[in-house]
Design a protein around this motif. Structure first.
Motif, mmCIF file in Angstrom:
data_model
loop_
_atom_site.group_PDB
_atom_site.id
_atom_site.type_symbol
_atom_site.label_atom_id
_atom_site.label_comp_id
_atom_site.label_asym_id
_atom_site.label_seq_id
_atom_site.Cartn_x
_atom_site.Cartn_y
_atom_site.Cartn_z
ATOM 1 N N PRO A 91 0.354 -1.795 -2.599
ATOM 2 C CA PRO A 91 -1.029 -1.323 -2.712
ATOM 3 C C PRO A 91 -1.604 -0.916 -1.352
ATOM 4 C CG PRO A 91 -0.923 -3.695 -2.997
ATOM 5 C CD PRO A 91 0.489 -3.218 -2.931
ATOM 6 N N LEU A 92 -2.280 0.213 -1.333
ATOM 7 C CA LEU A 92 -2.924 0.734 -0.123
ATOM 8 C C LEU A 92 -4.353 1.120 -0.476
ATOM 9 C CD1 LEU A 92 -3.160 1.965 2.726
ATOM 10 C CD2 LEU A 92 -1.942 3.993 1.876
ATOM 11 N N ILE A 93 -5.317 0.313 -0.030
ATOM 12 C CA ILE A 93 -6.733 0.604 -0.235
ATOM 13 C C ILE A 93 -7.203 1.497 0.902
ATOM 14 C CG2 ILE A 93 -9.049 -0.381 -0.354
ATOM 15 C CD1 ILE A 93 -7.790 -2.972 -1.375
ATOM 16 N N VAL A 94 -7.913 2.585 0.572
ATOM 17 C CA VAL A 94 -8.408 3.484 1.618
ATOM 18 C C VAL A 94 -9.928 3.560 1.541
ATOM 19 C CG1 VAL A 94 -6.301 4.817 1.852
ATOM 20 C CG2 VAL A 94 -7.950 5.501 0.124
ATOM 21 N N GLY A 95 -10.572 3.475 2.718
ATOM 22 C CA GLY A 95 -12.024 3.458 2.806
ATOM 23 C C GLY A 95 -12.570 4.695 3.491
ATOM 24 N N HIS A 96 -13.679 5.206 2.966
ATOM 25 C CA HIS A 96 -14.244 6.474 3.453
ATOM 26 C C HIS A 96 -15.151 6.271 4.658
ATOM 27 C CE1 HIS A 96 -18.079 5.417 1.535
ATOM 28 N NE2 HIS A 96 -17.410 5.124 0.426
ATOM 29 N N THR A 97 -15.610 7.378 5.205
ATOM 30 C CA THR A 97 -16.488 7.377 6.365
ATOM 31 C C THR A 97 -17.938 7.117 5.945
ATOM 32 O OG1 THR A 97 -16.909 9.755 6.225
ATOM 33 C CG2 THR A 97 -15.001 9.068 7.512
ATOM 34 N N ALA A 98 -18.804 6.915 6.917
ATOM 35 C CA ALA A 98 -20.225 6.665 6.654
ATOM 36 C C ALA A 98 -20.840 7.847 5.915
ATOM 37 C CB ALA A 98 -20.971 6.433 7.970
ATOM 38 N N GLY A 99 -21.579 7.552 4.836
ATOM 39 C CA GLY A 99 -22.320 8.577 4.118
ATOM 40 C C GLY A 99 -21.507 9.484 3.225
ATOM 41 N N SER A 100 -20.212 9.264 3.123
ATOM 42 C CA SER A 100 -19.373 10.127 2.290
ATOM 43 C C SER A 100 -18.797 9.308 1.139
ATOM 44 C CB SER A 100 -18.283 10.785 3.141
ATOM 45 O OG SER A 100 -17.607 11.787 2.414
ATOM 46 N N ASP A 101 -17.607 9.672 0.663
ATOM 47 C CA ASP A 101 -17.016 8.960 -0.479
ATOM 48 C C ASP A 101 -15.512 9.197 -0.523
ATOM 49 O OD1 ASP A 101 -16.515 11.388 -2.298
ATOM 50 O OD2 ASP A 101 -18.666 11.558 -1.926
ATOM 51 N N GLY A 102 -14.874 8.650 -1.554
ATOM 52 C CA GLY A 102 -13.420 8.667 -1.647
ATOM 53 C C GLY A 102 -12.782 10.021 -1.842
ATOM 54 N N ARG A 103 -13.578 11.064 -2.096
ATOM 55 C CA ARG A 103 -12.999 12.404 -2.225
ATOM 56 C C ARG A 103 -12.275 12.832 -0.956
ATOM 57 N NH1 ARG A 103 -18.066 15.855 -4.182
ATOM 58 N NH2 ARG A 103 -19.084 14.386 -2.760
ATOM 59 N N GLN A 104 -12.603 12.200 0.157
ATOM 60 C CA GLN A 104 -11.944 12.524 1.420
ATOM 61 C C GLN A 104 -10.428 12.333 1.339
ATOM 62 O OE1 GLN A 104 -14.136 9.783 3.946
ATOM 63 N NE2 GLN A 104 -15.321 11.473 4.820
ATOM 64 N N TYR A 105 -9.976 11.524 0.389
ATOM 65 C CA TYR A 105 -8.550 11.185 0.318
ATOM 66 C C TYR A 105 -7.803 11.934 -0.791
ATOM 67 C CZ TYR A 105 -9.555 7.466 3.625
ATOM 68 O OH TYR A 105 -9.926 6.765 4.745
ATOM 69 N N ARG A 106 -8.384 13.008 -1.302
ATOM 70 C CA ARG A 106 -7.745 13.695 -2.427
ATOM 71 C C ARG A 106 -6.358 14.218 -2.065
ATOM 72 N NH1 ARG A 106 -7.768 19.178 -2.509
ATOM 73 N NH2 ARG A 106 -9.014 20.307 -0.974
ATOM 74 N N SER A 107 -6.178 14.722 -0.850
ATOM 75 C CA SER A 107 -4.863 15.247 -0.456
ATOM 76 C C SER A 107 -3.840 14.131 -0.332
ATOM 77 C CB SER A 107 -4.973 16.020 0.859
ATOM 78 O OG SER A 107 -5.774 17.167 0.699
ATOM 79 N N LEU A 108 -4.254 12.993 0.181
ATOM 80 C CA LEU A 108 -3.356 11.840 0.272
ATOM 81 C C LEU A 108 -2.931 11.375 -1.110
ATOM 82 C CD1 LEU A 108 -1.980 9.472 1.749
ATOM 83 C CD2 LEU A 108 -4.202 8.303 1.753
ATOM 84 N N LEU A 109 -3.876 11.312 -2.046
ATOM 85 C CA LEU A 109 -3.564 10.875 -3.401
ATOM 86 C C LEU A 109 -2.625 11.832 -4.123
ATOM 87 C CD1 LEU A 109 -7.142 9.690 -4.420
ATOM 88 C CD2 LEU A 109 -5.141 8.213 -4.235
#
Length: 292
Positions: A33-51
């Protein structure tokens, strides 16, 4: 046949500091399992390419979650949250991935975060080394640069809390933190994600980023990488957390590993995932090898 991403999105209920939150998360892959956390004021969409990266998801179950008040995670129902100023604290920042891990039954996951999530990777390695087999701090440091801290929360809120200018101001501010080598389409995506946040949330996140995250030299020296390995990645063109600031942390943490990411800035996962993965995949391979 329809073109589909290999991503599943769900909601999970987490209780943190006595409040129940309905938290949205997306996941892809299987394995560690790898939990990924987003930057301030944004959300998990930042990791769409990784997913959507089959090399990453082949051996890792990657879980990207939206903190409450961010993305698809609404403010808590049944709480008069609008009557209280939003500030993200260090204790709360650590509590959410811990609660998520427990709720999903994850066995010593890896945590990776960017910007405030990068700072959190350091705090988790220091405060919860037995919960995580490794943490990856992307743009992490002992603390945020002093010149930003000196602005004060009053100044930060004046700049970012006005509902009439909030989204425009934040989008413009993000441009200062992005590498000039980043493809324009990716830069626009970062701006779009930041334009979607609620008023006051970005500023409230900065309470943790600028103030509540503050690792002393003595605390850094006793981070035990034999219990929780700490990896650090910082973009060459990041003015918020410079490579020199991350190196200061890396020099204090015995056994940690640090790389400067060439031609990347403060949002490397989104700025240019093709380049970012060149640094990430070897780290994931090392974690996998140590997990056997």
């Amino acid at each position: 046949m329809a073109k589909l991403d290999p991503i599943t999105g769900r909601y999970v209920y987490l209780t943190v500091e006595g409040i129940e939150y309905r938290v949205y998360f997306e996941e892809a892959g299987a394995g560690i399992p790898l939990i990924v956390g987003h930057t301030a004021g944004s959300d998990g969409r930042q990791y769409r390419s990784l997913l959507c990266d089959p090399e990453a998801t082949r051996d890792f179950r990657i879980i990207a979650f939206d903190l409450p008040y961010h993305g698809k995670s609404l403010p808590p129902h049944g709480v008069r949250w609008w009557e209280t100023e939003y500030n993200m604290t260090k204790a709360r920042m650590m509590a959410f991935p811990n609660a998520l891990s427990e709720a999903l039954g994850l066995e010593r996951p890896v945590y990776m975060g960017s910007s405030m999530g990068g700072h959190l990777a350091v705090d988790l390695a220091s405060n919860h080394p037995d919960r995580y087999r490794a943490t990856i701090a992307v743009e992490g440091a002992l603390r945020s640069a002093a010149e930003y801290v000196e602005v004060g929360m009053a100044g930060i809120r004046k700049e970012f809390d006005n509902p009439n200018v909030n989204r425009t101001s934040i989008g413009a501010a993000m441009m200062l933190n992005i590498s000039p080598y980043s493809p324009e389409a990716n830069v626009r995506e970062i701006q779009w994600e930041y334009s979607c946040g609620g008023p006051g949330i970005f500023a409230g996140d900065l309470y943790y980023y600028y103030y509540d995250h503050n690792v002393s030299h003595d605390e850094a020296r006793v981070i035990d990488t034999s219990r929780c390995m700490l990896y650090m990645l910082t973009g060459e063109y990041d003015p918020n957390t410079s490579p020199a600031e991350t190196k200061q942390l890396a020099d204090l943490v015995k056994g940690s590993k640090f790389w400067v990411m060439e031609k990347l800035g403060h949002f490397p996962v989104t700025e240019n995932y093709v380049e970012f993965r060149k640094y990430l995949l070897p780290i994931l391979a090392e974690i996998k090898a140590k997990s056997k």
